[in-house]
Every structure is written in structure tokens, then in C-alpha cells.
Design a protein around this motif. Structure first.
Motif, PDB file in Angstrom:
ATOM      1  N   MET A   1     -18.774 -70.733 -23.902  1.00 27.50           N
ATOM      2  CA  MET A   1     -17.515 -71.480 -23.875  1.00 27.50           C
ATOM      3  C   MET A   1     -16.686 -71.039 -22.680  1.00 27.50           C
ATOM      4  N   HIS A   2     -15.892 -71.960 -22.176  1.00 22.23           N
ATOM      5  CA  HIS A   2     -15.086 -71.695 -20.992  1.00 22.23           C
ATOM      6  C   HIS A   2     -13.626 -72.006 -21.308  1.00 22.23           C
ATOM      7  N   ALA A   3     -12.710 -71.113 -20.943  1.00 22.11           N
ATOM      8  CA  ALA A   3     -11.280 -71.308 -21.206  1.00 22.11           C
ATOM      9  C   ALA A   3     -10.509 -71.376 -19.899  1.00 22.11           C
ATOM     10  N   GLN A   4      -9.579 -72.303 -19.838  1.00 27.32           N
ATOM     11  CA  GLN A   4      -8.767 -72.458 -18.629  1.00 27.32           C
ATOM     12  C   GLN A   4      -7.367 -72.934 -19.003  1.00 27.32           C
ATOM     13  N   GLU A   5      -6.337 -72.309 -18.435  1.00 30.32           N
ATOM     14  CA  GLU A   5      -4.968 -72.749 -18.675  1.00 30.32           C
ATOM     15  C   GLU A   5      -4.672 -73.961 -17.815  1.00 30.32           C
ATOM     16  N   THR A   6      -4.056 -74.954 -18.425  1.00 30.97           N
ATOM     17  CA  THR A   6      -3.772 -76.186 -17.704  1.00 30.97           C
ATOM     18  C   THR A   6      -2.517 -76.821 -18.270  1.00 30.97           C
ATOM     19  N   THR A   7      -2.180 -78.002 -17.786  1.00 30.45           N
ATOM     20  CA  THR A   7      -1.060 -78.770 -18.328  1.00 30.45           C
ATOM     21  C   THR A   7      -1.614 -80.057 -18.932  1.00 30.45           C
ATOM     22  N   PHE A   8      -0.778 -80.756 -19.678  1.00 28.29           N
ATOM     23  CA  PHE A   8      -1.266 -81.941 -20.371  1.00 28.29           C
ATOM     24  C   PHE A   8      -1.693 -83.029 -19.380  1.00 28.29           C
ATOM     25  N   SER A   9      -0.892 -83.259 -18.357  1.00 24.46           N
ATOM     26  CA  SER A   9      -1.235 -84.331 -17.416  1.00 24.46           C
ATOM     27  C   SER A   9      -2.533 -84.025 -16.679  1.00 24.46           C
ATOM     28  N   LYS A  10      -2.779 -82.757 -16.357  1.00 17.98           N
ATOM     29  CA  LYS A  10      -4.034 -82.392 -15.698  1.00 17.98           C
ATOM     30  C   LYS A  10      -5.213 -82.500 -16.661  1.00 17.98           C
ATOM     31  N   LEU A  11      -4.959 -82.164 -17.919  1.00 17.10           N
ATOM     32  CA  LEU A  11      -6.032 -82.203 -18.910  1.00 17.10           C
ATOM     33  C   LEU A  11      -6.569 -83.617 -19.089  1.00 17.10           C
ATOM     34  N   VAL A  12      -5.675 -84.609 -19.141  1.00 18.70           N
ATOM     35  CA  VAL A  12      -6.106 -85.967 -19.477  1.00 18.70           C
ATOM     36  C   VAL A  12      -6.338 -86.848 -18.252  1.00 18.70           C
ATOM     37  N   GLN A  13      -6.120 -86.314 -17.032  1.00 12.92           N
ATOM     38  CA  GLN A  13      -6.232 -87.165 -15.851  1.00 12.92           C
ATOM     39  C   GLN A  13      -7.683 -87.589 -15.623  1.00 12.92           C
ATOM     40  N   GLY A  14      -7.848 -88.710 -14.962  1.00 16.78           N
ATOM     41  CA  GLY A  14      -9.182 -89.217 -14.689  1.00 16.78           C
ATOM     42  C   GLY A  14      -9.693 -90.086 -15.813  1.00 16.78           C
ATOM     43  N   GLU A  15     -10.799 -90.744 -15.558  1.00 18.82           N
ATOM     44  CA  GLU A  15     -11.367 -91.668 -16.524  1.00 18.82           C
ATOM     45  C   GLU A  15     -12.193 -90.882 -17.550  1.00 18.82           C
ATOM     46  N   GLN A  16     -11.592 -90.589 -18.672  1.00 20.84           N
ATOM     47  CA  GLN A  16     -12.256 -89.834 -19.732  1.00 20.84           C
ATOM     48  C   GLN A  16     -11.623 -90.211 -21.068  1.00 20.84           C
ATOM     49  N   GLN A  17     -12.297 -89.803 -22.127  1.00 21.94           N
ATOM     50  CA  GLN A  17     -11.777 -90.109 -23.452  1.00 21.94           C
ATOM     51  C   GLN A  17     -11.929 -88.898 -24.356  1.00 21.94           C
ATOM     52  N   PHE A  18     -10.879 -88.659 -25.166  1.00 24.98           N
ATOM     53  CA  PHE A  18     -10.859 -87.546 -26.120  1.00 24.98           C
ATOM     54  C   PHE A  18     -10.931 -88.160 -27.520  1.00 24.98           C
ATOM     55  N   GLN A  19     -12.034 -87.915 -28.206  1.00 25.20           N
ATOM     56  CA  GLN A  19     -12.252 -88.506 -29.524  1.00 25.20           C
ATOM     57  C   GLN A  19     -12.010 -87.453 -30.604  1.00 25.20           C
ATOM     58  N   VAL A  20     -11.253 -87.825 -31.615  1.00 23.65           N
ATOM     59  CA  VAL A  20     -11.051 -86.950 -32.773  1.00 23.65           C
ATOM     60  C   VAL A  20     -12.181 -87.218 -33.758  1.00 23.65           C
ATOM     61  N   PRO A  21     -13.008 -86.219 -34.066  1.00 17.23           N
ATOM     62  CA  PRO A  21     -14.179 -86.462 -34.926  1.00 17.23           C
ATOM     63  C   PRO A  21     -13.787 -86.719 -36.382  1.00 17.23           C
ATOM     64  N   LEU A  22     -14.744 -87.225 -37.140  1.00 16.02           N
ATOM     65  CA  LEU A  22     -14.493 -87.637 -38.519  1.00 16.02           C
ATOM     66  C   LEU A  22     -14.064 -86.489 -39.410  1.00 16.02           C
ATOM     67  N   TYR A  23     -14.587 -85.280 -39.153  1.00 17.25           N
ATOM     68  CA  TYR A  23     -14.278 -84.160 -40.053  1.00 17.25           C
ATOM     69  C   TYR A  23     -12.869 -83.623 -39.851  1.00 17.25           C
ATOM     70  N   GLN A  24     -12.161 -84.079 -38.818  1.00 24.88           N
ATOM     71  CA  GLN A  24     -10.785 -83.655 -38.620  1.00 24.88           C
ATOM     72  C   GLN A  24      -9.880 -84.361 -39.618  1.00 24.88           C
ATOM     73  N   ARG A  25      -8.826 -83.676 -40.038  1.00 21.16           N
ATOM     74  CA  ARG A  25      -7.852 -84.317 -40.914  1.00 21.16           C
ATOM     75  C   ARG A  25      -7.035 -85.323 -40.114  1.00 21.16           C
ATOM     76  N   THR A  26      -6.335 -86.175 -40.796  1.00 23.94           N
ATOM     77  CA  THR A  26      -5.509 -87.172 -40.127  1.00 23.94           C
ATOM     78  C   THR A  26      -4.290 -86.504 -39.495  1.00 23.94           C
ATOM     79  N   TYR A  27      -3.600 -87.281 -38.671  1.00 24.62           N
ATOM     80  CA  TYR A  27      -2.414 -86.766 -37.997  1.00 24.62           C
ATOM     81  C   TYR A  27      -1.351 -86.397 -39.027  1.00 24.62           C
ATOM     82  N   SER A  28      -0.814 -85.181 -38.967  1.00 18.31           N
ATOM     83  CA  SER A  28       0.041 -84.700 -40.059  1.00 18.31           C
ATOM     84  C   SER A  28       1.388 -84.152 -39.606  1.00 18.31           C
ATOM     85  N   TRP A  29       1.689 -84.174 -38.295  1.00 25.32           N
ATOM     86  CA  TRP A  29       2.990 -83.656 -37.881  1.00 25.32           C
ATOM     87  C   TRP A  29       4.112 -84.535 -38.439  1.00 25.32           C
ATOM     88  N   GLN A  30       5.167 -83.863 -38.922  1.00 29.69           N
ATOM     89  CA  GLN A  30       6.336 -84.556 -39.452  1.00 29.69           C
ATOM     90  C   GLN A  30       7.584 -84.109 -38.695  1.00 29.69           C
TER      91      GLN A  30
END
Length: 822
Positions: free
Chosen positions: A1-30
Motif C-alpha cells: 500500500m502507498h500513502a500520500q498527503e494530498t488535497t481534495f481537488s488534487k485527489l479527484v482531478q483528471g478523468e477518473q471515478q471513485f465508486q463506493v462498494p456495496l459493503y459500505q454503509r450508506t451516507y450517514s453524516w448529519q
């Protein structure tokens, strides 16, 4: 595994997709989690606007595992951990995009859309840069695609509405430069550690290891471990004599509070409770090789622990005058005054000021808070003021210049026999009742002006200062006529109640006169600011509150002018006139007449909509009948609106599992008596049969304490270390309704999982006579008790399913969650 500190805009930049897998719970922040993040963002925005370098904010980690590369070279990632943070930030950027678009900044909106939210040149689901799990997908894509149902019910819709409202509020005072600063902070100043797994790693095993490692260390745990790591020779003795007694005195939560207050009083007015370990470690690192100096630091913590306990439990304070003001501040509630109070106790104990001077300074603190409350000003910024105060006191040496004093109105009458508020079971009483009998409306009709109804006069007066008092006889006072209330109030030990009883009648004139008298007393009790104080703008606070409420109304619901008026303290006519004259009000088309019709003369005041408002509402999910009236099931009451803006009024509900309720047999008898007196025999039998069935399934009943004795069929869950009560409905025998309590279930496992709440709603809605609006998934929609008569078997089936789901969740609960087994 590789760890790197970054920011949100750098993390999501470029043509890519972040998929939440089925075993994850639903969005729960209130709201609590969203508010904490937003407070951190606002602090960073302040740093940026005032030219301070700012240290950034560590948001946490995300764990990603590579998936297959899609057509066209787009990289897919599975979000193994961190989907709550990623989803929250995506929704914040969606709200930011829409804010720019609504204000004509098309270029800014397009930049956010194309660089953060979507893959412009991909199709269908591939076009979303974040793809939530299926249960959240429809609500999320509705927001990203700006569909009519964007901002509907559920946690995703609520988070989107939270950020829309926060941006609108901030932009009103800070302008578009403030909005630009928010965008920079969200994209560039929130630090994230991205941990990427290697191809072929067992992703689910990684997820399990992250989420099943037991209880995490608190900030004070981390600080303790660091300190005693630096005390190799003196640690055992220091721990036994200093740290352990302090820890036992305060307990975990208050120990963490002390560590934060120590930073604030020490001059770090920007300290965040979520990062106290980092800040304390930075402060203590120069002493890490000096055991004597570190022991002195722990001794200082110990002294401040005693002072904090005098704030938390004022009876510990020896000086009578200082103890009195600490008691009043304690009744006021909250932690706003803690930094000032702790610093003042430091000064008193060190002989640098007197107890009477400290009491006077705290009196000004109370006055400040009370005046802000009366002026209807937001509490935002008050905490910052009090965190800055310790530094100000050190500058001028005068403890009486910074804050204010809280004093109960009743005490201002100077009674020689003051009421013991800690022992007296006092609650707020509306002299003119909230639900008045016809005799009250007859009285108000005598005062009605042309075109004014008794109901409008009632709405205008009922929640005003002049109509409120304190009483231990709330249940007996109820909604009785005034002559009956006079008898009870005249026997009260509170002199202000005796003055009310001395009135011949209780209408508009008497209520307004008493309000003036109480206002004069308040002005005398709570000293005002210095003459140089900057004056607030002259807009009535109620209109600011109205804008906040409209921003919180979910898609698929509507409310009325009267419900809004009742919440902000004015009349329905005034609300209608203001909305007609004010351009740009958010979603004003969701406000209808009392019977659910589009108001005559309605016109659009924003640039986003056109055409028939009924068509817009129907597209959002609000049904209309053939007479043009919106469905009552989708209507939001003033109580619903209060919940949506975070001003939830206290309700009589089971707070948690406990020993059998005191007086349960008597309360059960009272509930059944009310049920038989107000409902048909068929309804009575249906309700009682359902309650008997609940007991057969292992549940029990908790009863409300109000005049209408409600019943909550309750089941206990959780282990000894974290017990909780769950109840699917509240039954009200007089009003004849059963409330489905989604509002409370969303905070209680397993029903904090949104799909499970939706499943409960679907099961109820499958029964004829029940129509719970999907848009009320975060509230307490109701259905008539008549359903128990016609469909008792189906109701019991839903209750059985509810208990089964609780039992399944308990069976899956890891044994490590139960401290009693160790």
C-alpha cells in the motif's frame, strides 16, 4: 500500500471515478458532523481573508483500491474507507456550483462541474466522478444533475441543503470574495491522506481491518500517552499522584474539554477541539527532554481540573457571589463562557483578582448572551468572542469589560423567599394556550381589527415574551379558560404568576403590556454594551430566519404562510407581503395557502423557474388533487420546519432504556382512559391489540408525561456500555394519530441506516389509509388511528418486522462492543 498527503481537488482531478462498494454503509453524516466541518472551513476562510498563513486542516484518510480501467482510459477506484468525507465534499462543491450558477457566474459554475463533479466526456454512470452505493445514488445524482428532486429527504438531500443554506448565509455578509475563499479552502486547504492498495489486494479484508479495530484513542488519550512516553523515570509516580486523580475527577469527556480550554486560555484562541492533541504536542515538544518541566505542566492541568469542576458544578465554589453567577451561567447552558470563567478562576486562585470582580465580569458575559438572544442574532461568532477574551483580560487587567450576566426574570422581583430552581419542576407555560379552546378565540375576537381573524391574533401573540411564564403546574393549567388559570397562578410561589392572576382578562392588551414590563426589567438587569459598539443592521431578525427556513425545505414538500409565521413570530399576512416584495427568495413557490393552493397573484421572484408553480411542485414529488390542493401528507408543520433548521423543540419521547418507568401502571391506565374517551371501540381494540402484541414480542411501553398521555412501544438494544431505546411509533389517544418517528430513528442503529428507514416507510405505506410522504423521511409523519381498526393485522406485521430487524442487528453486533464481557 502507498500513502500520500494530498488535497481534495488534487485527489479527484483528471478523468477518473471513485465508486463506493456495496459493503459500505450508506451516507450517514448529519447536521452535527456537517456543522463541525463547516466551522473548520470558516476558520480557514477567516485565515485566508485576513492574510494569516493558516495551518490547514487534516480531514482524515481515504483508502482506495484500483479497479478496472474503463473504455477511453478512465481509471476507476473503489473507496474502501473515507466515503463519508468524499461524499460530503462532493455535495459541498455541488452546492457551490449551484450558488455560482444562481448568481450568474456561469464560468465558475462550469469550472467546478467539469473539474470536480463530472467526467464531461463519459456517458451514463461513468460521467459521475463519485458514484455512491446504490441506496444513495438517486439522491446524489439528483443533486449533481440539478433534477427537480435535488435536496429531497434523506441524509444526502439534507447535506446538500445544509451547504446551500450555509453559502447563502455567508455570501450575504461576505460577498462573492468570501465564496471564492470557501472554494479555495474546500479544494486546497483540507488535507487528506490517500492510501492506495496494490492491484490484487483483498479489498474487503482491508475494509474489515480498518473498521473493526475496537474503540479509537481520544485526543486526551493521545496526549497522555505522549506525556508519559517523555517521563521514563518519573512517569509512574506522576501518573499516580497527578494524572489519575485528575482523570477520575473529570471523566473522559471533561478531561478532553480541559485540554482544549488549556490551549484557549493559554492564548491559542483558534484551537479546535478536534485537533487538541496536535496543538498540545506542538506546545510541549520543547519540554520533551525536561521531566521536571513536564511534571509541572501536569500539575498545572491538575489545578485547572479543580477550577473546571467549579464551573461544571458551581456548588464547589466557596465564594457565595461567584457561586451564584456560576450557577446562573450553568442554567443558561452551553460552554460559551467556559474560557472566560476558567481564566477568571485562575486569576482568583492566584490572587490577581477578587471573587467579586470575577463575578461582575461573568455578569457582563451573561448580559451579552441574553441580549444577542433577545435581538434574534445568530450564535455564530459568540464562541470566538469568548475564546479571545482571556487574551483581552491579560492586556488591560480589567475583568469587567468583556462579557455579560444572566439573571432570571423572577429573581428581579426581589422576593424574600427565592425559588429553588434546581428543585422546582418548572417548565415554560403559555398563558394564552398553544391549542386554545373556543372561549379563548371568543375573547380574541373581541380585539380583532378589520380583516383580522382570532387565529391570526393567536399566532402573533402566543410565543411572545409577554405570554410566557414559569410554572410547575403545566399539566393542570393546560388550555383551560383564563378564570381557571387565574386560580392556579394565584397560588403560585412565583410573584410574576401572581401578577398575571391579578388581571381581569388575558388578551392582546395585557400580553403586550406585560412584554413591555419584562423588557424594561431585562434592560435593567443586563447592562448594555459600551456607547462605541457597532450597531447591527436594522433588518428584522425574523426575515433572516425566514430565508434560512426556506433554504431547509426539502424538495417534495410544501408549507404554508401560517406555519412560517408561527415559527418566526409574526402573521401569515406579513409573511405573504414580505415574500411578494422580496426578490430572489429560495424556493418561495413551496409556500402555499393553508389549504394547499397556490396563492392568488403569485409571481416568480427568482431566475431559475418559470411557468405554473404547480407543475414545478409536481415534478418535485408533491401530488395535487383535482381542486388544485397539495397533498396534506407532504405539508410541513412549524414543528417540522424547526427540526429542519436545527431548532428541534424538546419532545416527550423515551430518552433511553432504563428500569421500568416510575408510575407506568398509572400512566398506562390514563392512556387507555383517554383512548376510550376519544376513539371508537373498534379503534380502541385495534390499538390495544397491537400494544399487547408488542409485549408478546418482547417489547415494553413508555408513556409521555404531557396532558395527552402518549404511548411509545419501545424495545431496548445495545450492550451495557451503550444502551439505546428504539420505538417505531408514538400513539396519541386524543388527537387520534400515530407518528412514525424517523426523526429519532435516524440517530439510532440499526435504523441510522437510511435504506432500513425507507423499508419501514414502505411497509407502512403498503397499508390502506397510510400515506407517509417520502420527503418526510427525516421527520415524524403521522397516520390516523382508524387504521388500527381496519388493518390491525398488517400493523402488527410491521411491528414484528421492526423488532426482528433490531434483533438481527443485535446478533451482528461484535462482542467487543460490550465492555461487560471483559
Amino acid at each position: 500500500m502507498h500513502a500520500q498527503e494530498t488535497t481534495f481537488s488534487k485527489l479527484v482531478q483528471g478523468e477518473q471515478q471513485f465508486q463506493v462498494p456495496l459493503y459500505q454503509r450508506t451516507y450517514s453524516w448529519q447536521r452535527d458532523e456537517l456543522r463541525q466541518l463547516w466551522d473548520d472551513v470558516q476558520e480557514l476562510v477567516e485565515d485566508r481573508q485576513e492574510g494569516r498563513p493558516g495551518s490547514g486542516h487534516f480531514l482524515g484518510s481515504v483508502v482506495l483500491a484500483p479497479e478496472r480501467v474503463a473504455a477511453g482510459g478512465m481509471q476507476r477506484w473503489l473507496v474502501v474507507d473515507g466515503q463519508q468525507r468524499m461524499t460530503t465534499l462532493m455535495l459541498a462543491f455541488t452546492a457551490l456550483r449551484d450558488h455560482h450558477r444562481d448568481r450568474g457566474s456561469a464560468k465558475k459554475a462550469a469550472r467546478i462541474n467539469d473539474l470536480i463533479l463530472v467526467n464531461t466526456y463519459q456517458d451514463n454512470h461513468d460521467s459521475y466522478r463519485l458514484l455512491p452505493t446504490q441506496a444513495d445514488r438517486e439522491a446524489y445524482t439528483a443533486c449533481v444533475d440539478s433534477l427537480p428532486k435535488a435536496g429531497g429527504a434523506g441524509n444526502v438531500g439534507a447535506a446538500y441543503r445544509f451547504f446551500v443554506a450555509a453559502l447563502a448565509d455567508g455570501a450575504e455578509s461576505g460577498g462573492e470574495t468570501w465564496v471564492d475563499a470557501v472554494e479555495s479552502v474546500l479544494g486546497e486547504c483540507l488535507s487528506i491522506v490517500a492510501i492506495t492498495a496494490a492491484e490484487g489486494d483483498n479489498v474487503y479484508r482491508i475494509f474489515e481491518s480498518i473498521n473493526n479495530t475496537g474503540v479509537g484513542l481520544s485526543q486526551s488519550d493521545l496526549l497522555r500517552n505522549y506525556l508519559f512516553m517523555c517521563l521514563p523515570s518519573r512517569g509512574e509516580d506522576v501518573y499516580r499522584k497527578r494524572w489519575l486523580p485528575m482523570q477520575e475527577l473529570l471523566g473522559p469527556a471533561h478531561l478532553e474539554l480541559l485540554v482544549w480550554l488549556d490551549l484557549v486560555v493559554g492564548g491559542n484562541s483558534r484551537a479546535r477541539q478536534s485537533e487538541i492533541y496536535r496543538d498540545q504536542k506542538k506546545r510541549l515538544e520543547p519540554l520533551s527532554g525536561d521531566e521536571v518541566a513536564l511534571e509541572a505542566e501536569i500539575a498545572r492541568f491538575s489545578l485547572r481540573a479543580d477550577r473546571l469542576m467549579r464551573i461544571l458544578e458551581p456548588a464547589r465554589e466557596a465564594d457565595p457571589g461567584l457561586r451564584t453567577v456560576l450557577e446562573r451561567l450553568s442554567r443558561w447552558g452551553g460552554q460559551t463562557h467556559y474560557p472566560l470563567a476558567l481564566h477568571l478562576l485562575d486569576l482568583v486562585d492566584e490572587g490577581r483578582t477578587t471573587a467579586s470582580e470575577a463575578a461582575e465580569a461573568l455578569g457582563f458575559a451573561e448580559s451579552y448572551m441574553v441580549r444577542r438572544l433577545f435581538a434574534g442574532l445568530s450564535t455564530t461568532g459568540s464562541n470566538r468572542v469568548f475564546m479571545e477574551l482571556p487574551k483581552e483580560l491579560d492586556k488591560d487587567g480589567s475583568p469587567a469589560e468583556a462579557v455579560r450576566r444572566f439573571l432570571s426574570l423572577e429573581e428581579s422581583y426581589g422576593s424574600s423567599e427565592p425559588v429553588d430552581y434546581d428543585k422546582a419542576p418548572l417548565t415554560v407555560e403559555h398563558v394564552l394556550p398553544q391549542s386554545p379552546a373556543q372561549q379563548w378565540f371568543d375573547l380574541l375576537a373581541e380585539e380583532a381589527a378589520d380583516g383580522e381573524s382570532p387565529q391570526e391574533i393567536h399566532n402573533l401573540l402566543v410565543h411572545t415574551l409577554g405570554n410566557l411564564t414559569l410554572s410547575g403546574e403545566n399539566a393542570r393549567l393546560s388550555n383551560h379558560p383564563f378564570h381557571r388559570k387565574q386560580e392556579l397562578l394565584d397560588s403560585s410561589a412565583l410573584r410574576m404568576n401572581q401578577q398575571i392572576a391579578a388581571q381581569e382578562r388575558w388578551g392582546r392588551r395585557e400580553i403586550l403590556a406585560r412584554a413591555d414590563e419584562l423588557a424594561d426589567r431585562a434592560v435593567g438587569l443586563w447592562p448594555g454594551p459600551s456607547e462605541e459598539a457597532v450597531q447591527a443592521d436594522d433588518e428584522w431578525a425574523g426575515w433572516r430566519e425566514l430565508r434560512e427556513i426556506l433554504l431547509a425545505v426539502p424538495a417534495g414538500t410544501w408549507t404554508s404562510y401560517g406555519e412560517l409565521a408561527a415559527l418566526i413570530g409574526t402573521s401569515a399576512i406579513a409573511v405573504g407581503n414580505h415574500m411578494a416584495a422580496r426578490a430572489g427568495l429560495h424556493c418561495a413557490y413551496r409556500v402555499l395557502t393553508a389549504d394547499g393552493r397556490i396563492a392568488g397573484g403569485f409571481r416568480w421572484t427568482d431566475d431559475r423557474h418559470s411557468g405554473d408553480p404547480k407543475d414545478v411542485l409536481e415534478a418535485e414529488g408533491v401530488p395535487f388533487d383535482e381542486n388544485g390542493r397539495a397533498s396534506k401528507a407532504h405539508r410541513l408543520s412549524s414543528a417540522d420546519l424547526a427540526v429542519l433548521v436545527g431548532r428541534e423543540l424538546p419532545e416527550e419521547t423515551p430518552a433511553g432504556p432504563a428500569a421500568p418507568q416510575t408510575g407506568a401502571d398509572e400512566a398506562g391506565t390514563r392512556f387507555e382512559t383517554l383512548l376510550r374517551a376519544n376513539q371508537t371501540p373498534e379503534v380502541v381494540e385495534g390499538v390495544l391489540a397491537a400494544l399487547r402484541f408488542w409485549e408478546e414480542q418482547g417489547g415494553h411501553h413508555v408513556y409521555g408525561k404531557a396532558n395527552e398521555t402518549s404511548c411509545f412501544p419501545t424495545v431496548d438494544a445495545g450492550g451495557p456500555g451503550a444502551p439505546r431505546a428504539l420505538w417505531p411509533i408514538g400513539i396519541y389517544p386524543v388527537t387520534g394519530t400515530a407518528e412514525v418517528v424517523f426523526q429519532y430513528l435516524k440517530r439510532r442503529p440499526p435504523f441510522d441506516d437510511e435504506p432500513l428507514r425507507r423499508a419501514l416507510m414502505e411497509r407502512f405505506n403498503a397499508i390502506d389509509g397510510i400515506d407517509l410522504a417520502e420527503a418526510k423521511l427525516d421527520l415524524r409523519p403521522s397516520f390516523p388511528l382508524e387504521v388500527f381498526a381496519a388493518h390491525a393485522e398488517k400493523i402488527r406485521s410491521v411491528l414484528e418486522w421492526f423488532i426482528h430487524e433490531v434483533a438481527l442487528a443485535e446478533a451482528r453486533r461484535p462482542i467487543e462492543d460490550d465492555p461487560a464481557v471483559f
